[in-house]
Design an enzyme around this catalytic site. Structure first.
Site, mmCIF file in Angstrom:
data_model
loop_
_atom_site.group_PDB
_atom_site.id
_atom_site.type_symbol
_atom_site.label_atom_id
_atom_site.label_comp_id
_atom_site.label_asym_id
_atom_site.label_seq_id
_atom_site.Cartn_x
_atom_site.Cartn_y
_atom_site.Cartn_z
ATOM 1 N N CYS A 196 -27.368 -40.321 27.428
ATOM 2 C CA CYS A 196 -26.091 -40.196 28.167
ATOM 3 C C CYS A 196 -25.485 -38.795 28.082
ATOM 4 O O CYS A 196 -24.585 -38.465 28.850
ATOM 5 C CB CYS A 196 -25.081 -41.216 27.664
ATOM 6 S SG CYS A 196 -25.638 -42.905 27.917
ATOM 7 N N HIS B 160 -17.757 -39.170 29.551
ATOM 8 C CA HIS B 160 -18.848 -40.088 29.870
ATOM 9 C C HIS B 160 -18.247 -41.489 30.002
ATOM 10 O O HIS B 160 -17.372 -41.881 29.226
ATOM 11 C CB HIS B 160 -19.887 -40.038 28.755
ATOM 12 C CG HIS B 160 -20.940 -41.094 28.891
ATOM 13 N ND1 HIS B 160 -21.620 -41.306 30.064
ATOM 14 C CD2 HIS B 160 -21.416 -42.016 28.005
ATOM 15 C CE1 HIS B 160 -22.470 -42.301 29.890
ATOM 16 N NE2 HIS B 160 -22.360 -42.753 28.656
ATOM 17 N N ASN C 28 -21.838 -47.743 33.404
ATOM 18 C CA ASN C 28 -22.427 -46.614 32.696
ATOM 19 C C ASN C 28 -23.763 -46.254 33.349
ATOM 20 O O ASN C 28 -24.727 -47.000 33.232
ATOM 21 C CB ASN C 28 -22.629 -47.010 31.224
ATOM 22 C CG ASN C 28 -23.255 -45.906 30.392
ATOM 23 O OD1 ASN C 28 -23.668 -44.876 30.910
ATOM 24 N ND2 ASN C 28 -23.327 -46.136 29.092
#
Ligand code: COA
Length: 351
Positions: free
Chosen positions: A132, A272, A302
């Site tokens: 990520c 994020h 996500n």
């Protein structure tokens, strides 16, 4: 060339190099049309819209459904938008860096597929894996290519087709992930814009808590790896949550401090998008109010390396030249970090 002239030319080059900053000159992103809503998940597993909204903050996520279509399909669309918006010809691109944990294939790289789909033939193109945090790691690499003075147009991509590694029989991970890709163009400037500072970390203590072990060189795909669900992402949510909250908040506060930025100096936080509670904890630690935080987790979930460039794309029309922006991420590894950049242009660039 006489020695003294050569020495002076070299000196001038190194002085110029010291002045070069890598500025973002455009952004593109793409999300596929198909949607998995919380209501869809309620039909597939023992979960509820109420649980997902309160614990994570996701309402729906996108899924790329086409047979044989991988991350490169999302990223190529983002790059095509980027090329149009920055009026860049494919042959002008020097480097393509693709941050992804869900490559189309093991070989060749997803960056190669993107280059081919976009008609980019003269560039160096490669993948980079930091889960990520992939987009932030890619920005650091890309900005140093620009600062070297050798490369003028570097495309940094963050994108993942997370639904391809999500187990829809596991309610603890299935609601979290979606498919998105985004890309930015980095170009040199001698003005005070662009990437000013980065703090990036990796600590392998996170390996047991967030991983996908099947299909690599340690456990090549076999009947056994499939029977053991090793081709799906495994996450111990509670442990990951605890580390994500502290690491993302700490690193964001650290980059503010070391660049002497107060909460009023920061125009935007681009976190994020893994969990709304992690985003809020980071903003609180920085002293930043919600209206300065880019949040679209409710729409996309996500998408790993795709979340931050998608936010920049969706907020581009609100951004002003000189805005101080902090990007922050946390992911498998663990990897985490923050980037401080000064935005280089006003408003949305037309296609
Ligand atoms: C995954 C996550 C949302 C779970 O939230 P949580 O508040 O930690 O929830 P827990 O794991 O403690 O589970 C609480 C309860 O909800 C249940 N639960 C888990 N998933 C559920 C779901 N989809 N629907 C309903 N209940 C669920 C659990 O079984 C548990 O029940 P129990 O108490 O009876 O055992 C959260 O831990 C998280 O966001 N982790 C970090 C994710 C992340 O940042 N990843 C970054 C890398 S990309």
């Amino acid at each position: 060339m006489p020695k003294t002239i050569k020495a002076l030319t070299n000196r001038a080059f190194f002085l110029y190099k010291d002045m070069i900053q890598a500025q973002i000159t455009g952004v593109g992103a793409y999300a596929p049309d198909d949607v998995i809503t919380n209501a869809d998940l309620e039909k597939m597993m023992d979960t509820s819209d109420e649980w997902i909204m309160t614990r994570v903050g996701i309402k729906e996520r996108r899924i790329l459904k086409g047979e044989g279509e991988g991350t490169s399909v999302l990223a190529s669309k983002a790059v095509q938008i980027l090329l149009e918006k920055t009026k860049t010809k494919p042959e002008e691109v020097d480097v393509i860096i693709c941050g992804t944990a869900t490559p189309d294939y093991q070989i060749p790289s997803t960056a190669t597929l993107i280059a081919e789909a976009c008609g980019i033939k003269n560039s160096m193109a490669f993948d980079m894996q930091a889960a990520c945090s992939g987009f932030l790691f890619g920005l650091e690499i890309g900005s140093n290519f620009i600062k070297s003075g050798k490369y003028k147009k570097v495309i940094v991509i963050g994108g993942d087709k997370m639904t391809s590694i999500t187990n829809y029989e596991d309610r603890t991970t299935a609601p979290l992930f979606g498919d998105v890709a985004g890309a930015v163009m980095l170009e040199p400037t001698e003005e005070d814009y662009g990437i000013k500072d980065t703090i990036l970390h990796t600590d392998g203590m996170g390996i047991p808590y967030l991983h996908l072990h099947g299909g690599g060189s340690a456990y090549p795909t076999s009947v056994e790896t499939i029977e053991k669900n090793m081709h799906y992402l495994f996450q111990d949510g509670r442990v990951v949550f605890k580390h994500a909250v502290s690491k993302m908040a700490d690193v964001s506060a650290e980059i503010m401090e070391r660049n002497h930025l107060t909460k009023d100096d920061v125009d935007w936080l681009v976190p994020h998008q893994a969990n709304l509670r992690i985003i809020d904890a980071t903003a609180n630690r920085m002293g930043i109010s919600r209206d300065k935080v880019m949040i679209n987790i409710q729409k996309y979930g996500n998408s790993s390396a795709g979340t931050i460039p998608m936010c920049l794309y969706e907020w581009e029309d609100k951004l002003k030249k000189g805005d101080n922006i902090i990007l922050a991420a946390f992911g498998a590894g663990f990897t985490w970090g923050a980037v401080y950049l000064k935005w280089a242009y006003d408003g949305k660039k037309d296609k």
